[in-house]
Design an enzyme around this catalytic site. Structure first.
Site, PDB file in Angstrom:
ATOM      1  CG  HIS A 206      55.974  54.896  40.580  1.00  0.00           C
ATOM      2  ND1 HIS A 206      55.412  55.874  40.837  1.00  0.00           N
ATOM      3  CD2 HIS A 206      55.333  54.140  39.959  1.00  0.00           C
ATOM      4  CE1 HIS A 206      54.247  55.703  39.929  1.00  0.00           C
ATOM      5  NE2 HIS A 206      54.225  54.573  39.491  1.00  0.00           N
ATOM      6  CB  CYS A 262      57.173  61.053  43.947  1.00  0.00           C
ATOM      7  SG  CYS A 262      55.851  61.317  42.699  1.00  0.00           S
TER       8      CYS A 262
END
Length: 390
Positions: A206, A262
């Site tokens: 992440h 991301c």
């Protein structure tokens, strides 16, 4: 080679230890063998004490005044009276434990024992975080790290013992991708870097953004990596990543990073972003904002990110039939298929084409459809003339 020391691991494998090394890790069983024991240090201390006492006696004999020489010719009882009793000689000697404390090196930390040697022309840190058991768990990040390790060893000539893996599958607690371990691994990667060193950092997991508090971001947001224990320890923001990985790079050393996450566009905080058009033309955008230097100490730093700072990346089964990070797979495949000595521009175009083609076969939101790989660098350069090499 004569200055190296041959050491046998308890599993039976023979290893060559570099000069001055305090410990060595077996690449077969991963056992750490200490090269300097307490007994060796104690014996060395005793030898040093004995040598110093011998030198002191010789010096005293040379500096004795005449009356002392006369006293030595006195009857035997006088000589006996002048000799220091045995207990006095023992009292003059420094206690062995004190000498060991002064001469022996401090014991290595548990994390350093788990790391391979930081010295080598090619070394890498690979982080894959699936966040198992969490509501935001991912499926392909550990597989991404393992795929990258195979690629580096089989195609790029990286020694497997010079690759440090941080995933939830690792048995060693110091190789779990916690914030502390990831920081230590990044410092290990650039430790003692020199000319012609090829360093590689890969992260699959992440990513996020948070408010910029030091005023060095044009958009007012810091980018960050999300370690396994971020809920209690926090994120690793781009300012810190740049300070650890980028700024120590000396002239002739190169760092390449692949960030499959991301909001990862400028997560290394490199000063230049390559903005590429659909027709292949490009322009360098300067990210400098504020007074903090974000470049290297003379080396080169390059980062391939999965998307821009305000975009989301993804993993897709289109490439392999399994959940895999689109950025990780497209980077590996682009280097394999680009032929010998590809340029950065060739790789970037191949990655963009592969990801866009994969996205066209899946259902995405509008924001996901526009995400493309991004190249950032410590310096501007001609991406179609500069050869990519690890």
């Amino acid at each position: 080679m004569s200055s190296q020391r041959e050491v046998r691991c308890r599993c039976g494998r023979w290893m060559w230890a570099p000069p001055g090394a305090g410990a060595i890790q077996c690449s077969t069983c991963h056992t750490v063998t200490q090269l300097h024991s307490l007994v060796d240090a104690l014996r060395g201390a005793h030898r040093m004490i004995y040598g110093l006492q011998q030198l002191r006696r010789q010096y005293q004999q040379q500096q004795q005044p005449p009356q002392m020489m006369m006293a030595q010719r006195s009857p035997p009882q006088m000589m006996v009276a002048q000799r220091s009793p045995p207990q006095m000689m023992v009292a003059q000697r420094s206690p062995p434990q004190m000498m060991v404390a002064q001469l022996s090196p401090p014991p290595p930390s548990r994390l350093l024992e788990a790391l391979p040697s930081p010295f080598g022309k090619k070394r890498a840190v690979l982080c894959g975080v699936n966040y198992r058991g969490k509501s935001y768990s991912l499926k392909g990040c550990i597989s991404d790290a393992k795929s990258m390790r195979c690629f580096l060893v089989q195609h790029m000539g990286f020694p497997i013992e010079s690759i440090l893996m941080l995933t939830e599958d690792e048995a060693c607690p110091q190789k779990i991708p916690t914030k502390r371990n990831m920081r230590k691994a990044m410092r290990w990667l650039v430790e003692g870097n020199g000319a012609r060193d090829s360093l590689f950092f890969h992260y699959s997991g992440h990513g996020a953004q948070q408010k910029d508090y030091d005023g060095d971001e044009i958009d007012g947001q810091d980018e960050a990596l999300i370690p396994l224990d971020h809920e209690t320890e926090g994120k690793i923001i781009d300012d810190e990543i740049n300070e650890i990985l980028v700024r120590p790079l000396v002239h002739g050393a190169k760092l390449h990073a692949v960030i499959d996450a991301c909001n990862s566009g400028t997560v290394l905080d490199l000063p230049f972003v390559c903005r590429m058009e659909t027709n292949g033309s490009y322009d360098w955008e300067h990210q400098g904002f504020g007074r903090i230097y974000k470049g290297t100490d003379g080396g080169g730093a390059f980062c391939f990110s999965a998307c821009d700072d305000d975009e989301a990346s993804g993993y897709t089964p289109v490439f392999t039939g399994k959940n895999a990070g689109a950025m990780t797979y497209s980077f590996i495949n682009a280097v394999k298929t680009a032929g010998p000595a590809p340029t950065y521009g060739q790789l970037l175009n191949l990655m963009c084409s592969a990801i866009l083609e994969a996205q066209s076969r899946l259902t995405y939101t509008d924001s996901d459809e526009s995400s493309e790989p991004l190249l950032t660098s410590s310096e501007k350069f001609n991406i179609y003339a500069t050869k990519f090499a690890l």
